[in-house]
Enzyme design. Structure first.
Site, PDB file in Angstrom:
ATOM      1  N   ASP A 149       0.857  -1.190   0.000  1.00  0.00           N
ATOM      2  CA  ASP A 149       0.000   0.000   0.000  1.00  0.00           C
ATOM      3  C   ASP A 149       0.889   1.235   0.000  1.00  0.00           C
ATOM      4  O   ASP A 149       1.907   1.305   0.685  1.00  0.00           O
ATOM      5  CB  ASP A 149      -0.910  -0.011   1.227  1.00  0.00           C
ATOM      6  CG  ASP A 149      -2.053   0.977   1.101  1.00  0.00           C
ATOM      7  OD1 ASP A 149      -3.205   0.535   0.957  1.00  0.00           O
ATOM      8  OD2 ASP A 149      -1.795   2.210   1.132  1.00  0.00           O
ATOM      9  N   ILE A 150       0.484   2.240  -0.772  1.00  0.00           N
ATOM     10  CA  ILE A 150       1.287   3.458  -0.917  1.00  0.00           C
ATOM     11  C   ILE A 150       1.275   4.298   0.359  1.00  0.00           C
ATOM     12  O   ILE A 150       2.174   5.121   0.575  1.00  0.00           O
ATOM     13  CB  ILE A 150       0.763   4.273  -2.127  1.00  0.00           C
ATOM     14  CG1 ILE A 150       1.844   5.153  -2.700  1.00  0.00           C
ATOM     15  CG2 ILE A 150      -0.491   5.053  -1.795  1.00  0.00           C
ATOM     16  CD1 ILE A 150       1.508   5.705  -4.078  1.00  0.00           C
TER      17      ILE A 150
ATOM     18  N   ASN B 245     -12.948  -3.303   1.927  1.00  0.00           N
ATOM     19  CA  ASN B 245     -14.004  -2.299   1.956  1.00  0.00           C
ATOM     20  C   ASN B 245     -14.906  -2.485   0.742  1.00  0.00           C
ATOM     21  O   ASN B 245     -14.420  -2.738  -0.370  1.00  0.00           O
ATOM     22  CB  ASN B 245     -13.403  -0.895   1.972  1.00  0.00           C
ATOM     23  CG  ASN B 245     -12.785  -0.555   3.308  1.00  0.00           C
ATOM     24  OD1 ASN B 245     -13.365  -0.839   4.347  1.00  0.00           O
ATOM     25  ND2 ASN B 245     -11.596   0.027   3.295  1.00  0.00           N
TER      26      ASN B 245
ATOM     27  N   GLU C 218     -12.247   3.415  -1.500  1.00  0.00           N
ATOM     28  CA  GLU C 218     -11.751   4.518  -2.332  1.00  0.00           C
ATOM     29  C   GLU C 218     -11.482   4.081  -3.768  1.00  0.00           C
ATOM     30  O   GLU C 218     -11.650   4.866  -4.689  1.00  0.00           O
ATOM     31  CB  GLU C 218     -10.452   5.083  -1.739  1.00  0.00           C
ATOM     32  CG  GLU C 218     -10.644   5.796  -0.415  1.00  0.00           C
ATOM     33  CD  GLU C 218      -9.315   6.159   0.236  1.00  0.00           C
ATOM     34  OE1 GLU C 218      -8.255   5.958  -0.395  1.00  0.00           O
ATOM     35  OE2 GLU C 218      -9.355   6.613   1.391  1.00  0.00           O
ATOM     36  N   VAL C 219     -10.977   2.868  -3.923  1.00  0.00           N
ATOM     37  CA  VAL C 219     -10.584   2.394  -5.255  1.00  0.00           C
ATOM     38  C   VAL C 219     -11.579   1.320  -5.700  1.00  0.00           C
ATOM     39  O   VAL C 219     -11.698   0.267  -5.047  1.00  0.00           O
ATOM     40  CB  VAL C 219      -9.147   1.828  -5.251  1.00  0.00           C
ATOM     41  CG1 VAL C 219      -8.766   1.349  -6.649  1.00  0.00           C
ATOM     42  CG2 VAL C 219      -8.162   2.871  -4.745  1.00  0.00           C
TER      43      VAL C 219
ATOM     44  N   HIS D  14      -9.941  -5.099  -3.648  1.00  0.00           N
ATOM     45  CA  HIS D  14      -8.614  -5.287  -3.057  1.00  0.00           C
ATOM     46  C   HIS D  14      -8.796  -5.764  -1.629  1.00  0.00           C
ATOM     47  O   HIS D  14      -9.647  -5.266  -0.898  1.00  0.00           O
ATOM     48  CB  HIS D  14      -7.776  -4.004  -3.100  1.00  0.00           C
ATOM     49  CG  HIS D  14      -8.488  -2.776  -2.646  1.00  0.00           C
ATOM     50  ND1 HIS D  14      -9.451  -2.162  -3.415  1.00  0.00           N
ATOM     51  CD2 HIS D  14      -8.387  -2.048  -1.507  1.00  0.00           C
ATOM     52  CE1 HIS D  14      -9.914  -1.097  -2.775  1.00  0.00           C
ATOM     53  NE2 HIS D  14      -9.296  -1.012  -1.605  1.00  0.00           N
TER      54      HIS D  14
ATOM     55  N   HIS E 117      -6.952  -5.881   1.849  1.00  0.00           N
ATOM     56  CA  HIS E 117      -5.835  -5.349   2.636  1.00  0.00           C
ATOM     57  C   HIS E 117      -5.313  -6.465   3.540  1.00  0.00           C
ATOM     58  O   HIS E 117      -6.108  -7.196   4.156  1.00  0.00           O
ATOM     59  CB  HIS E 117      -6.302  -4.226   3.559  1.00  0.00           C
ATOM     60  CG  HIS E 117      -6.836  -3.005   2.881  1.00  0.00           C
ATOM     61  ND1 HIS E 117      -6.104  -1.847   2.743  1.00  0.00           N
ATOM     62  CD2 HIS E 117      -8.042  -2.739   2.322  1.00  0.00           C
ATOM     63  CE1 HIS E 117      -6.842  -0.918   2.142  1.00  0.00           C
ATOM     64  NE2 HIS E 117      -8.024  -1.438   1.870  1.00  0.00           N
TER      65      HIS E 117
HETATM   66  P1  AMP Z   1      -9.823   1.405   0.215  1.00  0.00           P
HETATM   67  O1  AMP Z   1     -10.116   2.612   1.064  1.00  0.00           O
HETATM   68  O2  AMP Z   1     -10.148   0.112   0.887  1.00  0.00           O
HETATM   69  O3  AMP Z   1     -10.403   1.556  -1.175  1.00  0.00           O
HETATM   70  O4  AMP Z   1      -8.245   1.366   0.075  1.00  0.00           O
HETATM   71  C1  AMP Z   1      -7.545   1.932  -0.991  1.00  0.00           C
HETATM   72  C2  AMP Z   1      -6.078   1.809  -0.643  1.00  0.00           C
HETATM   73  O5  AMP Z   1      -5.330   1.964  -1.822  1.00  0.00           O
HETATM   74  C3  AMP Z   1      -5.581   2.860   0.358  1.00  0.00           C
HETATM   75  O6  AMP Z   1      -5.042   2.180   1.506  1.00  0.00           O
HETATM   76  C4  AMP Z   1      -4.516   3.609  -0.441  1.00  0.00           C
HETATM   77  O7  AMP Z   1      -3.421   4.009   0.359  1.00  0.00           O
HETATM   78  C5  AMP Z   1      -4.123   2.597  -1.500  1.00  0.00           C
HETATM   79  N1  AMP Z   1      -3.579   3.130  -2.725  1.00  0.00           N
HETATM   80  C6  AMP Z   1      -4.076   4.133  -3.493  1.00  0.00           C
HETATM   81  N2  AMP Z   1      -3.309   4.329  -4.566  1.00  0.00           N
HETATM   82  C7  AMP Z   1      -2.304   3.417  -4.506  1.00  0.00           C
HETATM   83  C8  AMP Z   1      -1.194   3.105  -5.333  1.00  0.00           C
HETATM   84  N3  AMP Z   1      -0.940   3.776  -6.449  1.00  0.00           N
HETATM   85  N4  AMP Z   1      -0.360   2.110  -4.945  1.00  0.00           N
HETATM   86  C9  AMP Z   1      -0.593   1.427  -3.806  1.00  0.00           C
HETATM   87  N5  AMP Z   1      -1.631   1.667  -2.989  1.00  0.00           N
HETATM   88  C10 AMP Z   1      -2.472   2.659  -3.330  1.00  0.00           C
END
Ligand code: AMP
Length: 120
Positions: free
Chosen positions: A33-34, A91, A99-100, A104, A106
């Site tokens: 994770d970034i 999530n 968010e994405v 995914h 975690h």
């Molecule tokens: P969520 O809130 O469960 O959608 O988590 C999205 C996660 O993606 C967050 O923990 C971010 O820090 C992570 N994230 C966003 N962009 C990147 C990226 N380019 N590389 C790695 N992790 C990312």
């Protein structure tokens, strides 16, 4: 929700932006994770286009589902948290704060992780 190919994990899968890769196989990819929230914080994703666990459980093949969960275990072992314990979290949708919009999982570990949810 239709899958949005402009999401950041789709770009990682297409090689358009880099990731710090931990593990990859035919059906899954795992990367750091970034913005890590624990000493170990890795994301495991299917390579297929699935918005969330809801979409994945409804529409993915048996092979894709098995591969994702096997990869989660493999990554936990690779990162040395299998013995000490770790947490997986996905999530799904608005109330979760997803968010994405590409599924995914975690993986958190490397220290005692505290309560599952913040109490309000
Ligand atoms: P969520 O809130 O469960 O959608 O988590 C999205 C996660 O993606 C967050 O923990 C971010 O820090 C992570 N994230 C966003 N962009 C990147 C990226 N380019 N590389 C790695 N992790 C990312």
């Amino acid at each position: 929700m239709a899958y949005d190919r402009s999401n950041v994990f789709a770009k990682i899968l297409r090689g358009e932006i880099p990731c710090n890769k931990v593990y990859e196989d035919e059906l899954t990819l795992a990367f750091h994770d970034i913005n890590p929230q624990a000493p170990v914080h890795v994301l495991v994703i299917p390579k297929g286009e699935y918005v969330s666990m809801d979409d994945f459980a409804a529409n993915a093949s048996e092979a894709e589902i098995a591969a994702l969960f096997r990869s989660v275990r493999t990554v936990a072992k690779m990162l040395g948290v299998a013995e000490s314990g770790w947490r997986m979290l996905a999530n799904i949708g608005e109330h979760s704060g997803q968010e994405v919009p590409h599924l995914h999982i975690h993986i958190f570990g490397g220290r005692p992780l505290g309560p599952m949810l913040v109490r309000h």
